[in-house]
Design a protein around this motif. Structure first.
Motif, PDB file in Angstrom:
ATOM      1  N   LEU A 164       0.805  -1.215   0.000  1.00 51.89           N
ATOM      2  CA  LEU A 164       0.000   0.000   0.000  1.00 51.89           C
ATOM      3  C   LEU A 164       0.840   1.268   0.000  1.00 51.89           C
ATOM      4  N   ALA A 165       0.404   2.227  -0.801  1.00 54.06           N
ATOM      5  CA  ALA A 165       0.942   3.582  -0.710  1.00 54.06           C
ATOM      6  C   ALA A 165       0.333   4.255   0.517  1.00 54.06           C
ATOM      7  N   THR A 166       1.112   5.049   1.204  1.00 56.27           N
ATOM      8  CA  THR A 166       0.620   5.778   2.372  1.00 56.27           C
ATOM      9  C   THR A 166       0.068   7.126   1.913  1.00 56.27           C
ATOM     10  N   PRO A 167      -1.218   7.397   2.147  1.00 53.42           N
ATOM     11  CA  PRO A 167      -1.783   8.679   1.725  1.00 53.42           C
ATOM     12  C   PRO A 167      -1.428   9.791   2.716  1.00 53.42           C
ATOM     13  N   PHE A 168      -1.005  10.909   2.168  1.00 56.74           N
ATOM     14  CA  PHE A 168      -0.692  12.076   2.988  1.00 56.74           C
ATOM     15  C   PHE A 168      -1.619  13.226   2.620  1.00 56.74           C
ATOM     16  N   SER A 169      -1.881  14.065   3.592  1.00 62.05           N
ATOM     17  CA  SER A 169      -2.662  15.282   3.361  1.00 62.05           C
ATOM     18  C   SER A 169      -1.773  16.316   2.684  1.00 62.05           C
ATOM     19  N   ASP A 208      -3.028  10.679   6.116  1.00 58.16           N
ATOM     20  CA  ASP A 208      -4.455  10.950   5.965  1.00 58.16           C
ATOM     21  C   ASP A 208      -5.220   9.629   6.126  1.00 58.16           C
ATOM     22  N   TYR A 209      -5.689   9.381   7.335  1.00 55.94           N
ATOM     23  CA  TYR A 209      -6.329   8.099   7.624  1.00 55.94           C
ATOM     24  C   TYR A 209      -7.689   7.972   6.949  1.00 55.94           C
ATOM     25  N   ALA A 210      -8.388   9.078   6.763  1.00 56.70           N
ATOM     26  CA  ALA A 210      -9.684   9.011   6.082  1.00 56.70           C
ATOM     27  C   ALA A 210      -9.493   8.558   4.633  1.00 56.70           C
ATOM     28  N   GLN A 211      -8.489   9.094   3.962  1.00 48.88           N
ATOM     29  CA  GLN A 211      -8.222   8.684   2.582  1.00 48.88           C
ATOM     30  C   GLN A 211      -7.706   7.245   2.528  1.00 48.88           C
ATOM     31  N   LEU A 212      -6.933   6.840   3.523  1.00 44.53           N
ATOM     32  CA  LEU A 212      -6.478   5.453   3.592  1.00 44.53           C
ATOM     33  C   LEU A 212      -7.675   4.511   3.688  1.00 44.53           C
ATOM     34  N   GLU A 213      -8.616   4.837   4.546  1.00 52.59           N
ATOM     35  CA  GLU A 213      -9.814   4.002   4.686  1.00 52.59           C
ATOM     36  C   GLU A 213     -10.626   3.982   3.401  1.00 52.59           C
ATOM     37  N   GLY A 214     -10.665   5.112   2.687  1.00 55.24           N
ATOM     38  CA  GLY A 214     -11.365   5.147   1.411  1.00 55.24           C
ATOM     39  C   GLY A 214     -10.720   4.228   0.392  1.00 55.24           C
ATOM     40  N   ASN A 215      -9.396   4.240   0.307  1.00 56.21           N
ATOM     41  CA  ASN A 215      -8.702   3.333  -0.605  1.00 56.21           C
ATOM     42  C   ASN A 215      -8.957   1.875  -0.220  1.00 56.21           C
ATOM     43  N   LEU A 216      -8.951   1.590   1.086  1.00 59.97           N
ATOM     44  CA  LEU A 216      -9.172   0.215   1.540  1.00 59.97           C
ATOM     45  C   LEU A 216     -10.562  -0.277   1.157  1.00 59.97           C
ATOM     46  N   ARG A 217     -11.555   0.600   1.218  1.00 60.29           N
ATOM     47  CA  ARG A 217     -12.908   0.201   0.804  1.00 60.29           C
ATOM     48  C   ARG A 217     -12.927  -0.166  -0.673  1.00 60.29           C
ATOM     49  N   ILE A 224       7.366   6.358  -6.673  1.00 60.42           N
ATOM     50  CA  ILE A 224       6.146   6.558  -5.890  1.00 60.42           C
ATOM     51  C   ILE A 224       5.370   7.795  -6.335  1.00 60.42           C
ATOM     52  N   PRO A 225       6.017   8.910  -6.692  1.00 61.79           N
ATOM     53  CA  PRO A 225       5.225  10.040  -7.209  1.00 61.79           C
ATOM     54  C   PRO A 225       4.418   9.648  -8.448  1.00 61.79           C
ATOM     55  N   GLY A 226       4.991   8.810  -9.311  1.00 62.87           N
ATOM     56  CA  GLY A 226       4.254   8.338 -10.482  1.00 62.87           C
ATOM     57  C   GLY A 226       3.122   7.414 -10.111  1.00 62.87           C
ATOM     58  N   LEU A 227       3.365   6.543  -9.144  1.00 65.74           N
ATOM     59  CA  LEU A 227       2.303   5.646  -8.692  1.00 65.74           C
ATOM     60  C   LEU A 227       1.133   6.436  -8.139  1.00 65.74           C
ATOM     61  N   LYS A 228       1.421   7.421  -7.302  1.00 64.12           N
ATOM     62  CA  LYS A 228       0.333   8.181  -6.673  1.00 64.12           C
ATOM     63  C   LYS A 228      -0.460   8.991  -7.704  1.00 64.12           C
ATOM     64  N   LYS A 229       0.214   9.493  -8.708  1.00 63.10           N
ATOM     65  CA  LYS A 229      -0.505  10.201  -9.777  1.00 63.10           C
ATOM     66  C   LYS A 229      -1.398   9.219 -10.532  1.00 63.10           C
ATOM     67  N   ALA A 230      -0.888   8.027 -10.853  1.00 66.22           N
ATOM     68  CA  ALA A 230      -1.685   7.040 -11.573  1.00 66.22           C
ATOM     69  C   ALA A 230      -2.873   6.576 -10.737  1.00 66.22           C
ATOM     70  N   MET A 231      -2.715   6.461  -9.446  1.00 62.98           N
ATOM     71  CA  MET A 231      -3.819   6.041  -8.585  1.00 62.98           C
ATOM     72  C   MET A 231      -5.025   6.959  -8.740  1.00 62.98           C
ATOM     73  N   GLU A 232      -4.776   8.226  -8.903  1.00 64.94           N
ATOM     74  CA  GLU A 232      -5.872   9.191  -9.034  1.00 64.94           C
ATOM     75  C   GLU A 232      -6.677   8.951 -10.299  1.00 64.94           C
ATOM     76  N   PHE A 273      -7.395   6.140 -11.535  1.00 67.91           N
ATOM     77  CA  PHE A 273      -8.169   4.905 -11.401  1.00 67.91           C
ATOM     78  C   PHE A 273      -9.092   4.921 -10.189  1.00 67.91           C
ATOM     79  N   GLY A 274      -9.369   6.104  -9.673  1.00 72.07           N
ATOM     80  CA  GLY A 274     -10.372   6.239  -8.620  1.00 72.07           C
ATOM     81  C   GLY A 274      -9.876   6.127  -7.198  1.00 72.07           C
ATOM     82  N   TYR A 275      -8.566   6.062  -7.012  1.00 72.26           N
ATOM     83  CA  TYR A 275      -8.002   5.989  -5.672  1.00 72.26           C
ATOM     84  C   TYR A 275      -7.443   7.350  -5.267  1.00 72.26           C
ATOM     85  N   TYR A 276      -7.207   7.506  -3.982  1.00 75.34           N
ATOM     86  CA  TYR A 276      -6.511   8.713  -3.528  1.00 75.34           C
ATOM     87  C   TYR A 276      -5.014   8.458  -3.595  1.00 75.34           C
TER      88      TYR A 276
END
Length: 333
Positions: A48-53, A59-68, A291-299, A301-304
């Protein structure tokens, strides 16, 4: 097996809130040293990528959203605090809190592997025990590398043996030379595979000959070899690997689970066609843009995804365009 006395005292309220039901006893694990457990690692695990604010707090709320969102994908489990999770940039407290958050959200039939590797053996033992308390089913232990010139095969065998002897949960070795500059020597892996509390290895080096040898030399012991990348997942399976811990699964989890299924069913032509479409996107979110590329790609595909923690910097506009082109030309966007 806790963190230093001062840190352990500060963590008690946090761990109690995260794991109110005494996880070791609840899950039937003993707190005594070196229990002999094993778990089945067959399948796909996203590290898992760790979501930051925007202020770079977890950012635990965004982490929980990705987990859902991940809950609908047939992963074998999740890896928390691996390299993709930016674990070197998190404090021990943050690492434990993220593990506890994921454990609360994760169905009990899915495994939670937690990165507990530190530079010293003692710190690794302490954090491993705390990860078990926070709800991890096994720990993923990266090679210590700061004094890499001194990290001989004998030194690494001693390190991992002491960690495994003390750990209340199974240990998975983690070799990632692209980040550490240190490959866990094959002879060390073969020695450590004999330890009853060391159940496998995540190998991210990309040498499929080495993966084949590890499978061949350890299969009688039930040692499990995991491919560390989606780029050589099919080749690893063809040589007998048990599963994969693949960064790309944060973005393309369903296709990677499909590749896992095709390989297990022996549908090699379909698996090969799918693997071909995954190679370039995988390279883009690992070696090329990280990781910066991964996090951009996640967006896309509907993830934070969100920002990385400094000093990791965001992609430039031209890099974003190249990344998008890599996914689109392979039919993913």
């Amino acid at each position: 097996m806790v963190l230093s006395t001062r840190l352990a005292l500060s963590l008690r309220p946090t761990l109690a809130a995260l794991c109110p039901a005494a996880p070791l006893q609840r899950r039937g694990l003993s707190a005594s040293p070196a229990p002999k457990h094993t778990i089945d690692l067959r399948g796909i695990f996203p590290p898992l990528a760790t979501p930051f604010s925007p202020t770079q707090e977890v950012d635990y709320a965004q982490l929980e959203g990705n987990l859902r969102r991940y809950a609908s994908i047939p992963f074998r489990g999740l890896v928390v605090m691996g390299s993709t999770g930016e674990f070197p940039y998190l404090s021990p407290r943050e690492r434990l809190e993220v593990v506890g958050c994921v454990r609360r959200a994760l169905p009990r039939d899915r495994l939670l592997l937690a990165g507990s590797g530190c530079e010293s053996t003692q710190a690794t033992i302490e954090l491993t025990g705390s990860m078990a308390e926070a709800g991890a089913d096994a720990v993923l232990v990266v090679t210590p590398c700061y004094y890499r010139g001194a990290m001989t095969s004998a030194a690494l065998v001693q390190h991992y043996t002491k960690v495994a002897d003390a750990s209340p949960i199974p240990v998975v070795l983690y070799s990632v030379p692209a980040n550490t500059g240190l490959d866990l020597p094959l002879e060390a892996v073969l020695t450590l595979a004999q330890h009853p509390n060391i159940i496998g290895i995540k190998d991210s080096g990309g040498d499929v000959t080495r993966i084949g040898l590890m499978v061949h030399k350890t299969k009688q012991r039930g040692f499990q070899v995991l491919s560390g990348s989606a780029g050589f997942l099919l080749a690893s399976y063809a040589l007998g690997a048990s599963g994969g811990i693949c960064t790309l699964a944060n973005v393309l989890g369903s296709p990677l689970c499909q590749l896992d299924h095709l390989c297990r069913e022996g549908c090699w032509q379909e698996a090969r066609d799918l693997q071909h479409r995954l190679i370039e996107p995988n390279m883009a979110v690992t070696r090329q843009f990280g990781i910066p590329g991964l996090k951009k790609a996640m967006e896309w595909f509907g993830y934070y995804g969100g920002p990385c923690r400094a000093p990791l910097a965001p992609l430039s506009p031209s890099q974003v365009e190249l990344l998008r082109s890599t996914f689109s030309t392979n039919g993913w966007l």
